[in-house]
Design a protein around this motif. Sequence first.
Motif, PDB file in Angstrom:
ATOM      1  N   ALA A  47      37.599 -35.236 -17.539  1.00 13.00           N
ATOM      2  CA  ALA A  47      37.401 -36.457 -16.514  1.00 13.00           C
ATOM      3  C   ALA A  47      35.908 -36.411 -16.142  1.00 13.00           C
ATOM      4  CB  ALA A  47      38.188 -36.794 -15.681  1.00 13.00           C
ATOM      5  N   GLY A  48      35.084 -35.374 -16.268  1.00 11.66           N
ATOM      6  CA  GLY A  48      33.812 -35.141 -15.618  1.00 11.66           C
ATOM      7  C   GLY A  48      33.842 -34.864 -14.249  1.00 11.66           C
ATOM      8  N   LEU A  49      34.959 -34.300 -13.651  1.00 10.70           N
ATOM      9  CA  LEU A  49      35.094 -34.128 -12.214  1.00 10.70           C
ATOM     10  C   LEU A  49      34.477 -32.782 -11.610  1.00 10.70           C
ATOM     11  CD1 LEU A  49      38.623 -35.408 -11.848  1.00 10.70           C
ATOM     12  CD2 LEU A  49      36.500 -36.832 -11.566  1.00 10.70           C
ATOM     13  N   SER A  50      34.266 -32.085 -12.631  1.00  8.06           N
ATOM     14  CA  SER A  50      33.796 -30.786 -12.220  1.00  8.06           C
ATOM     15  C   SER A  50      32.433 -30.267 -12.907  1.00  8.06           C
ATOM     16  CB  SER A  50      34.755 -29.595 -12.742  1.00  8.06           C
ATOM     17  OG  SER A  50      34.844 -29.536 -13.913  1.00  8.06           O
ATOM     18  N   MET A  77      43.082 -27.029 -11.162  1.00 11.86           N
ATOM     19  CA  MET A  77      42.176 -28.117 -10.892  1.00 11.86           C
ATOM     20  C   MET A  77      41.508 -28.087  -9.687  1.00 11.86           C
ATOM     21  SD  MET A  77      42.796 -32.091 -11.530  1.00 11.86           S
ATOM     22  CE  MET A  77      43.881 -32.464 -10.027  1.00 11.86           C
ATOM     23  N   MET A  78      42.200 -27.676  -8.584  1.00 13.29           N
ATOM     24  CA  MET A  78      41.831 -27.907  -7.333  1.00 13.29           C
ATOM     25  C   MET A  78      40.705 -26.544  -7.112  1.00 13.29           C
ATOM     26  SD  MET A  78      42.956 -30.426  -5.672  1.00 13.29           S
ATOM     27  CE  MET A  78      42.754 -30.255  -3.954  1.00 13.29           C
ATOM     28  N   HIS A  80      45.176 -40.398 -15.238  1.00 15.95           N
ATOM     29  CA  HIS A  80      46.474 -40.228 -15.088  1.00 15.95           C
ATOM     30  C   HIS A  80      47.426 -39.678 -16.142  1.00 15.95           C
ATOM     31  CE1 HIS A  80      47.963 -43.873 -17.365  1.00 15.95           C
ATOM     32  NE2 HIS A  80      46.491 -44.278 -16.802  1.00 15.95           N
ATOM     33  N   ALA A  81      48.328 -38.785 -15.744  1.00 18.44           N
ATOM     34  CA  ALA A  81      49.145 -38.087 -16.951  1.00 18.44           C
ATOM     35  C   ALA A  81      50.178 -37.328 -16.157  1.00 18.44           C
ATOM     36  CB  ALA A  81      48.181 -36.956 -17.527  1.00 18.44           C
ATOM     37  N   PRO A  82      51.180 -36.883 -17.114  1.00 20.83           N
ATOM     38  CA  PRO A  82      52.370 -35.970 -16.396  1.00 20.83           C
ATOM     39  C   PRO A  82      51.791 -34.774 -15.644  1.00 20.83           C
ATOM     40  CG  PRO A  82      52.975 -36.932 -18.533  1.00 20.83           C
ATOM     41  CD  PRO A  82      51.601 -37.221 -18.349  1.00 20.83           C
ATOM     42  N   ASP A  83      50.688 -34.081 -16.146  1.00 24.28           N
ATOM     43  CA  ASP A  83      50.383 -33.082 -15.553  1.00 24.28           C
ATOM     44  C   ASP A  83      48.526 -33.039 -15.528  1.00 24.28           C
ATOM     45  OD1 ASP A  83      49.213 -31.633 -17.800  1.00 24.28           O
ATOM     46  OD2 ASP A  83      51.283 -31.544 -18.782  1.00 24.28           O
ATOM     47  N   PHE A  84      48.050 -32.333 -14.816  1.00 27.80           N
ATOM     48  CA  PHE A  84      46.641 -32.000 -14.539  1.00 27.80           C
ATOM     49  C   PHE A  84      45.854 -31.105 -15.596  1.00 27.80           C
ATOM     50  CE2 PHE A  84      47.465 -32.949  -9.992  1.00 27.80           C
ATOM     51  CZ  PHE A  84      47.607 -34.200 -10.044  1.00 27.80           C
ATOM     52  N   LYS A  85      46.642 -30.668 -16.481  1.00 27.13           N
ATOM     53  CA  LYS A  85      46.062 -29.615 -17.219  1.00 27.13           C
ATOM     54  C   LYS A  85      44.741 -30.209 -18.174  1.00 27.13           C
ATOM     55  CE  LYS A  85      50.477 -27.378 -18.138  1.00 27.13           C
ATOM     56  NZ  LYS A  85      51.583 -26.913 -19.022  1.00 27.13           N
ATOM     57  N   GLY A  86      43.675 -29.355 -17.758  1.00 31.17           N
ATOM     58  CA  GLY A  86      42.549 -29.840 -18.685  1.00 31.17           C
ATOM     59  C   GLY A  86      42.008 -31.235 -18.072  1.00 31.17           C
ATOM     60  N   MET A  87      42.631 -31.682 -16.991  1.00 28.20           N
ATOM     61  CA  MET A  87      42.104 -33.002 -16.735  1.00 28.20           C
ATOM     62  C   MET A  87      40.778 -32.961 -16.194  1.00 28.20           C
ATOM     63  SD  MET A  87      44.064 -35.851 -14.430  1.00 28.20           S
ATOM     64  CE  MET A  87      45.377 -36.055 -15.343  1.00 28.20           C
ATOM     65  N   GLU A  88      40.175 -32.029 -15.292  1.00 28.21           N
ATOM     66  CA  GLU A  88      38.854 -32.225 -14.532  1.00 28.21           C
ATOM     67  C   GLU A  88      37.745 -32.011 -15.376  1.00 28.21           C
ATOM     68  OE1 GLU A  88      40.121 -27.790 -14.517  1.00 28.21           O
ATOM     69  OE2 GLU A  88      41.105 -29.825 -14.322  1.00 28.21           O
ATOM     70  N   PRO A  89      37.653 -31.126 -16.504  1.00 32.37           N
ATOM     71  CA  PRO A  89      36.690 -31.198 -17.569  1.00 32.37           C
ATOM     72  C   PRO A  89      36.472 -32.440 -18.131  1.00 32.37           C
ATOM     73  CG  PRO A  89      38.106 -29.562 -18.193  1.00 32.37           C
ATOM     74  CD  PRO A  89      38.661 -30.023 -16.839  1.00 32.37           C
ATOM     75  N   VAL A 125      54.478 -24.570  -6.529  1.00 35.68           N
ATOM     76  CA  VAL A 125      53.214 -25.096  -6.610  1.00 35.68           C
ATOM     77  C   VAL A 125      52.638 -25.233  -7.807  1.00 35.68           C
ATOM     78  CG1 VAL A 125      50.755 -24.820  -5.885  1.00 35.68           C
ATOM     79  CG2 VAL A 125      52.365 -24.256  -4.209  1.00 35.68           C
ATOM     80  N   PHE A 126      52.436 -26.437  -8.432  1.00 34.71           N
ATOM     81  CA  PHE A 126      52.163 -26.580  -9.695  1.00 34.71           C
ATOM     82  C   PHE A 126      50.782 -25.762 -10.028  1.00 34.71           C
ATOM     83  CE2 PHE A 126      53.879 -31.007  -8.634  1.00 34.71           C
ATOM     84  CZ  PHE A 126      55.020 -30.807  -9.522  1.00 34.71           C
ATOM     85  N   ALA A 127      50.949 -25.130 -11.222  1.00 37.18           N
ATOM     86  CA  ALA A 127      49.762 -24.053 -11.507  1.00 37.18           C
ATOM     87  C   ALA A 127      48.861 -25.029 -12.256  1.00 37.18           C
ATOM     88  CB  ALA A 127      50.442 -23.400 -12.803  1.00 37.18           C
ATOM     89  N   ASP A 128      49.094 -25.904 -12.650  1.00 43.35           N
ATOM     90  CA  ASP A 128      47.734 -26.963 -12.958  1.00 43.35           C
ATOM     91  C   ASP A 128      47.089 -27.572 -11.906  1.00 43.35           C
ATOM     92  OD1 ASP A 128      49.315 -29.310 -12.123  1.00 43.35           O
ATOM     93  OD2 ASP A 128      50.426 -29.031 -14.182  1.00 43.35           O
TER      94      ASP A 128
END
Length: 327
Positions: free
Chosen positions: A324-327, A179-180, A313-322, A172-175
Motif C-alpha cells: 500500500a506504500g504505507l511504510s 504492520m504497526m 482491505h483484506a482478511p488480514d494485514f500480511k504484507g499490506m503496508e509495503p 494479538v494478531f501477529a500481522d
Amino acid sequence: MKRILHLAALKLETLIDRWFGRTGKGRVIDPYIGYATPESLVIRGRVLSKIARNKPADGQRLMTNIRQMLSLFLTDEVADVTVRAGETSATSDDEGYFSLTLPRLQASGWHEVAVSIEGFEDLATCPALVPREDARFLVISDIDDTMIETGAYVLWKNLWTSLTGNALTRRVFADAVSMMTRLSDEGRNPVFYVSSSPWNFHYFLEQIFTHAALVRGPMFLRDLGISESQFVTGTHGDHKGSSIDTILAANPTLPAILIGDTGQHDAQVYLDAIARHAGRIHAVVLREPGPGPNAEVQGTMMQIEATGTRLYHAPDFKGMEPEAGLS
C-alpha cells in the motif's frame, strides 16, 4: 423514562459500593498515557481509592480469569480531588478522571511525569509521548478485531472473549504487530489507539500490548461510568470521531493513516473523518473479520474510495503496508 433509569442506576451503584466496601477513603492515581500538542503536554489519569493489579499466570483457571476481569469494573472513584504536576493542578471529576495541561517538553520520545495528590505524599508517574520532529505521518488504530481478536461484531462472542481471557491468553494478531512495527518505524511515526472499550481496561490493554510486543501509544478509551450528570455516553461513532479530531488537532502537520475493521462501524467513522479533515487522511486500512463486510459497509467503502483516499482491505494485514506504500 431515561431519568428514571438514571436514578435507578445511581441507586444500584450506591448499593454495589456498600457491598464491595468502596468507601472512597483512599487516594491513588491510575495513570493513563498522555500526549503532546504543539504547545502542551496533556497528562491524564484517574483518582481511585485503591488499585488492585491482577497478575495473570500461565494455565490460569477460567473462573479466575472471569473474577479478575469483573474486578476491573469494581473501581472506587474519588471526585473533587486536587491533582498536581509541578505548578499545574486540576480537580478530578465525578468519575475520578483528571487531565493536566503542562508546557510541552522540547525533547521527543517518552516522558514520565511526576503527579501527586494534594495532602498525600505518594507520587505517581504518568507516561506521555512527544512525537519526533522527523515524523512522516501518524497512525490511528482501532483495537478490537483490528489489533486483538475479540469478536466484537457478535455480542455474545465479544462478552465471552472479554470475560474469560487474561493478558497472557488474549490473541494479538501477529500481522498487526508486524504492520504497526513497520509503520511506527522505530518510533519515528507516532501511534494512537482509539477504542470503545472502557477506561477500566487501560492497564489491562497495556499488559496485552507489552506481552505481544505491539507498538505502544496513547489510548483514547470510553467513559462508561454513571454519575449525577451522566447516564449514557455518546455512541461508538461519536467517541471515535471526537477522539480522531483530538489527535489530528494535536498533530496538525501530520497526515494520518486510519486502521480499523469492517465488523463494526469503523468505515463510516473514517468516512466522516475524511469529510471533516480534507487532505489529512493519507489512507484507510480495514481488516475484514468474520464473514467480512456486509452490503452497507461495502457501500461505505466505495464512498471512501470516491473521495480519492487510498483504501486497503483484506482478511488480514500480511504484507499490506509495503504493497500500500504505507511504510
